[in-house]
Design an enzyme around this catalytic site. Structure first.
Site, short mmCIF file in Angstrom:
data_model
loop_
_atom_site.label_atom_id
_atom_site.label_comp_id
_atom_site.label_asym_id
_atom_site.label_seq_id
_atom_site.Cartn_x
_atom_site.Cartn_y
_atom_site.Cartn_z
N THR A 21 -6.23 3.06 -4.65
CA THR A 21 -5.64 3.93 -5.66
C THR A 21 -4.81 3.13 -6.65
O THR A 21 -4.96 3.25 -7.88
CB THR A 21 -4.75 4.98 -4.95
N CYS A 62 -11.08 2.82 -0.16
CA CYS A 62 -9.69 3.10 0.22
C CYS A 62 -9.43 2.29 1.47
O CYS A 62 -10.25 2.27 2.40
CB CYS A 62 -9.53 4.59 0.49
N THR A 63 -8.28 1.63 1.51
CA THR A 63 -8.02 0.70 2.61
C THR A 63 -7.73 1.41 3.94
O THR A 63 -7.62 0.76 4.97
CB THR A 63 -6.86 -0.25 2.25
N HIS A 64 -7.61 2.74 3.91
CA HIS A 64 -7.48 3.47 5.17
C HIS A 64 -8.83 3.60 5.88
O HIS A 64 -8.87 3.82 7.09
CB HIS A 64 -6.96 4.89 4.92
N ASP A 105 0.87 -1.17 0.00
CA ASP A 105 0.00 0.00 0.00
C ASP A 105 0.90 1.22 0.00
O ASP A 105 2.11 1.12 0.25
CB ASP A 105 -0.89 0.00 1.26
N SER A 106 0.31 2.38 -0.23
CA SER A 106 1.08 3.62 -0.17
C SER A 106 1.56 3.90 1.26
O SER A 106 2.49 4.66 1.45
CB SER A 106 0.21 4.77 -0.64
N TYR A 152 -0.65 8.36 -2.36
CA TYR A 152 -0.64 8.15 -3.81
C TYR A 152 -1.88 8.81 -4.43
O TYR A 152 -1.88 9.19 -5.59
CB TYR A 152 -0.71 6.65 -4.14
N GLY A 153 -2.94 8.87 -3.63
CA GLY A 153 -4.25 9.23 -4.16
C GLY A 153 -4.39 10.63 -4.71
O GLY A 153 -5.36 10.94 -5.40
N GLU A 199 -3.94 8.80 8.94
CA GLU A 199 -2.48 8.68 9.14
C GLU A 199 -2.04 9.48 10.37
O GLU A 199 -1.02 9.18 10.97
CB GLU A 199 -1.71 9.12 7.89
N CYS A 219 -4.62 -1.43 -1.85
CA CYS A 219 -4.72 0.01 -2.02
C CYS A 219 -5.71 0.29 -3.14
O CYS A 219 -5.52 -0.18 -4.28
CB CYS A 219 -3.33 0.56 -2.37
#
Ligand code: DGL
Length: 270
Positions: A75, A185-187, A10-11, A42-43, A151, A73
């Site tokens: 993105t 989005c995996t976040h 992932d980013s 990255y997005g 984040e 990810c």
């Protein structure tokens, strides 16, 4: 049988939501995780840049001897498409499994999709959903502030800032009556209590990391590529910024502290 590790990338930290699922579904598997924490997000970047990053990220995982790669990810999955043939090992992304789960979950045919700006502008989810059922109504919404909020650990269910941002992004699709929402989005699963309470009861939230992990597990099982060694499993984490920043927040995503080896690498060498 294949004892080599599964590569996940992932980013940044978001892909750990998929690792958490893999730990539950395939508890015997070794995992190599790569989080490009020095270049996240990255997005908000352009296609050419994201494609260059993906080439380096997958080259690193292949060098680590993985048997399969999961692009955890939204993105990367939206911009890079299917890399199965060019990599020469099984490659999984989040779009197909997530779209299938959402199409199966909706009762009124109205599906919301949230993701990074790159994911939403790629139209990846809308196209995948319409291919499954052209009668679906899709409501896409880019939520670029969610990744920095996650984040930076603005993730408590009562967090007023994240709740206000979620209200702003999500109220139009709530008012449109979507009954299923893709967390593209995996976040985002980290703030799913906030997203769920803004959307209201009765809206199914589809976790893209979880769906991709389930799909990978099913395919590796069918291919006879699961690990059978009786040795304890091992996890290695590789990042492009200081490991301390990563390990501090990773616990939020995994639900436990990082047990394996964490190392900073120079991704420009790949
Ligand atoms: N986890 C990434 C995704 O699923 C988002 C983070 C980023 O913008 O790099 O899209």
């Amino acid at each position: 049988m294949d004892d080599r590790p599964i590569g996940v990338f992932d980013s940044g930290l978001g892909g750990l939501t998929a690792v958490k699922e893999l730990e539950q579904i395939l508890p015997e598997e070794n995992i190599v995780y790569f989080g490009d924490t020095g270049r996240v997000p990255y997005g908000t970047k352009g296609r050419e840049t994201i494609l260059r990053y993906v080439k380096q990220d997958t080259a690193f995982l292949i060098r680590k001897g993985v048997k399969a790669i999961l692009a955890a990810c939204g993105t990367v999955s939206s911009v890079a498409g299917n890399l199965d043939k060019s990599l020469g090992i099984p490659y999984f992304d989040v779009i197909g499994p997530t779209a299938r789960a959402a199409a199966a979950a909706t009762k009124n045919g109205k599906i919301g999709v949230i993701g990074t700006s790159a994911t939403i502008s790629s139209d990846s989810y809308r196209l995948a959903l319409l291919k499954l059922n052209h009668k679906l109504e899709i409501f896409p919404q880019a939520c670029p502030l969610f990744v920095p909020l996650v984040e930076n650990a603005f993730v408590a269910p009562q967090d007023e800032v994240t709740r206000l941002v979620a209200e702003r992004y999500l109220s139009p699709m709530r008012e449109a009556g979507v009954d299923t929402l893709i967390l593209g989005c995996t976040h985002y699963p980290i703030i799913s209590p906030i997203i769920g309470s803004v959307m209201g009861k009765g809206v199914s939230l589809i976790d893209s990391g979880r769906e991709a992990a389930l799909s990978l597990a099913k395919t590796l099982r069918e291919l006879g590529k699961l690990r059978e060694s009786s040795k304890p499993r091992e996890c290695g984490y590789y990042v492009t910024d200081t490991p301390e920043n990563f390990t501090n927040v990773a616990e939020l995503f995994l639900g436990h502290s990082i047990s394996g080896h964490t190392e900073r690498i120079d991704i420009e060498k790949f």
